[in-house]
Scaffold this motif. Structure first.
Motif, PDB file in Angstrom:
ATOM      1  N   ASP A 159      -2.280  -2.069  -3.100  1.00 31.69           N
ATOM      2  CA  ASP A 159      -1.100  -2.914  -2.964  1.00 31.69           C
ATOM      3  C   ASP A 159       0.166  -2.077  -3.122  1.00 31.69           C
ATOM      4  O   ASP A 159       0.115  -0.856  -3.111  1.00 31.69           O
ATOM      5  CB  ASP A 159      -1.149  -4.047  -3.997  1.00 31.69           C
ATOM      6  N   ASP A 160       1.295  -2.745  -3.290  1.00 30.05           N
ATOM      7  CA  ASP A 160       2.588  -2.063  -3.416  1.00 30.05           C
ATOM      8  C   ASP A 160       3.084  -1.957  -4.847  1.00 30.05           C
ATOM      9  O   ASP A 160       4.263  -1.680  -5.075  1.00 30.05           O
ATOM     10  CB  ASP A 160       3.644  -2.779  -2.572  1.00 30.05           C
ATOM     11  N   MET A 178       0.834  -1.169   0.000  1.00 33.47           N
ATOM     12  CA  MET A 178       0.000   0.000   0.000  1.00 33.47           C
ATOM     13  C   MET A 178       0.885   1.240   0.000  1.00 33.47           C
ATOM     14  O   MET A 178       1.920   1.269   0.630  1.00 33.47           O
ATOM     15  CB  MET A 178      -0.910  -0.021   1.228  1.00 33.47           C
ATOM     16  N   ALA A 179       0.437   2.241  -0.736  1.00 29.56           N
ATOM     17  CA  ALA A 179       1.130   3.524  -0.771  1.00 29.56           C
ATOM     18  C   ALA A 179       0.091   4.643  -0.698  1.00 29.56           C
ATOM     19  O   ALA A 179      -1.062   4.444  -1.065  1.00 29.56           O
ATOM     20  CB  ALA A 179       1.946   3.643  -2.051  1.00 29.56           C
ATOM     21  N   LYS A 180       0.530   5.791  -0.229  1.00 31.72           N
ATOM     22  CA  LYS A 180      -0.335   6.968  -0.196  1.00 31.72           C
ATOM     23  C   LYS A 180       0.309   8.062  -1.036  1.00 31.72           C
ATOM     24  O   LYS A 180       1.505   8.287  -0.964  1.00 31.72           O
ATOM     25  CB  LYS A 180      -0.528   7.491   1.229  1.00 31.72           C
ATOM     26  N   VAL A 181      -0.535   8.731  -1.799  1.00 31.03           N
ATOM     27  CA  VAL A 181      -0.100   9.867  -2.609  1.00 31.03           C
ATOM     28  C   VAL A 181      -1.019  11.028  -2.283  1.00 31.03           C
ATOM     29  O   VAL A 181      -2.241  10.866  -2.262  1.00 31.03           O
ATOM     30  CB  VAL A 181      -0.149   9.532  -4.118  1.00 31.03           C
ATOM     31  N   ARG A 182      -0.423  12.177  -2.037  1.00 31.00           N
ATOM     32  CA  ARG A 182      -1.200  13.374  -1.717  1.00 31.00           C
ATOM     33  C   ARG A 182      -0.916  14.477  -2.728  1.00 31.00           C
ATOM     34  O   ARG A 182       0.227  14.695  -3.110  1.00 31.00           O
ATOM     35  CB  ARG A 182      -0.837  13.880  -0.321  1.00 31.00           C
ATOM     36  N   ILE A 183      -1.963  15.169  -3.110  1.00 28.92           N
ATOM     37  CA  ILE A 183      -1.853  16.386  -3.910  1.00 28.92           C
ATOM     38  C   ILE A 183      -2.508  17.469  -3.058  1.00 28.92           C
ATOM     39  O   ILE A 183      -3.700  17.389  -2.758  1.00 28.92           O
ATOM     40  CB  ILE A 183      -2.567  16.259  -5.271  1.00 28.92           C
ATOM     41  N   LEU A 184      -1.725  18.471  -2.690  1.00 27.63           N
ATOM     42  CA  LEU A 184      -2.189  19.416  -1.682  1.00 27.63           C
ATOM     43  C   LEU A 184      -2.366  20.831  -2.228  1.00 27.63           C
ATOM     44  O   LEU A 184      -1.571  21.302  -3.029  1.00 27.63           O
ATOM     45  CB  LEU A 184      -1.196  19.449  -0.510  1.00 27.63           C
TER      46      LEU A 184
END
Length: 120
Positions: free
Chosen positions: A38-39, A1-7
């Motif tokens: 997933d990764d 698992m990964a998290k991606v943020r656009i702020l």
């Protein structure tokens, strides 16, 4: 698992309870956080397995600038739903929306709504 943020994406939209808000419009500031199932994002190094941040930006922009919502929660949910529908490898999509100009009789910085949607 990964998290991606656009702020702190900034868009001009026509959302609000009052007619003048939906006619005059204003700036909205939006954060999006995506969690993958997933990764693959880190294992494959392929765009199809990751998060195309430019495409995510375009989806948020389209919904925010081309549709009108009375409630910020509905706008936030629409963003999350669209992202999950387009990208089945996303586990969750969160949209946080800040509205600085609100009809509240007192000093505030902004009103903020956050909605997290989950892949079914």
């Amino acid at each position: 698992m990964a998290k991606v943020r656009i702020l702190n994406m900034m868009f001009y939209g026509f959302h609000g309870v009052y007619e003048y808000e939906r006619e005059q419009g204003q700036k909205f500031y939006i954060d999006v956080e995506i969690e993958t199932k997933d990764d693959k994002l880190v294992e494959s190094d392929e765009l199809k397995d990751g998060v195309d941040t430019a495409a995510v930006y375009d989806i948020v922009k389209d919904i925010t600038e081309n549709k009108r919502y009375t409630m910020l929660g509905s706008l936030s949910a629409a963003i999350g739903d669209k992202l999950l529908a387009k990208y089945p490898h996303f586990k969750t999509a969160m949209a946080r929306i800040r509205k600085p100009s609100v009809p509240i009789s007192g000093p505030i910085d902004y009103v903020e709504v956050e909605v997290v949607r989950h892949q079914k």
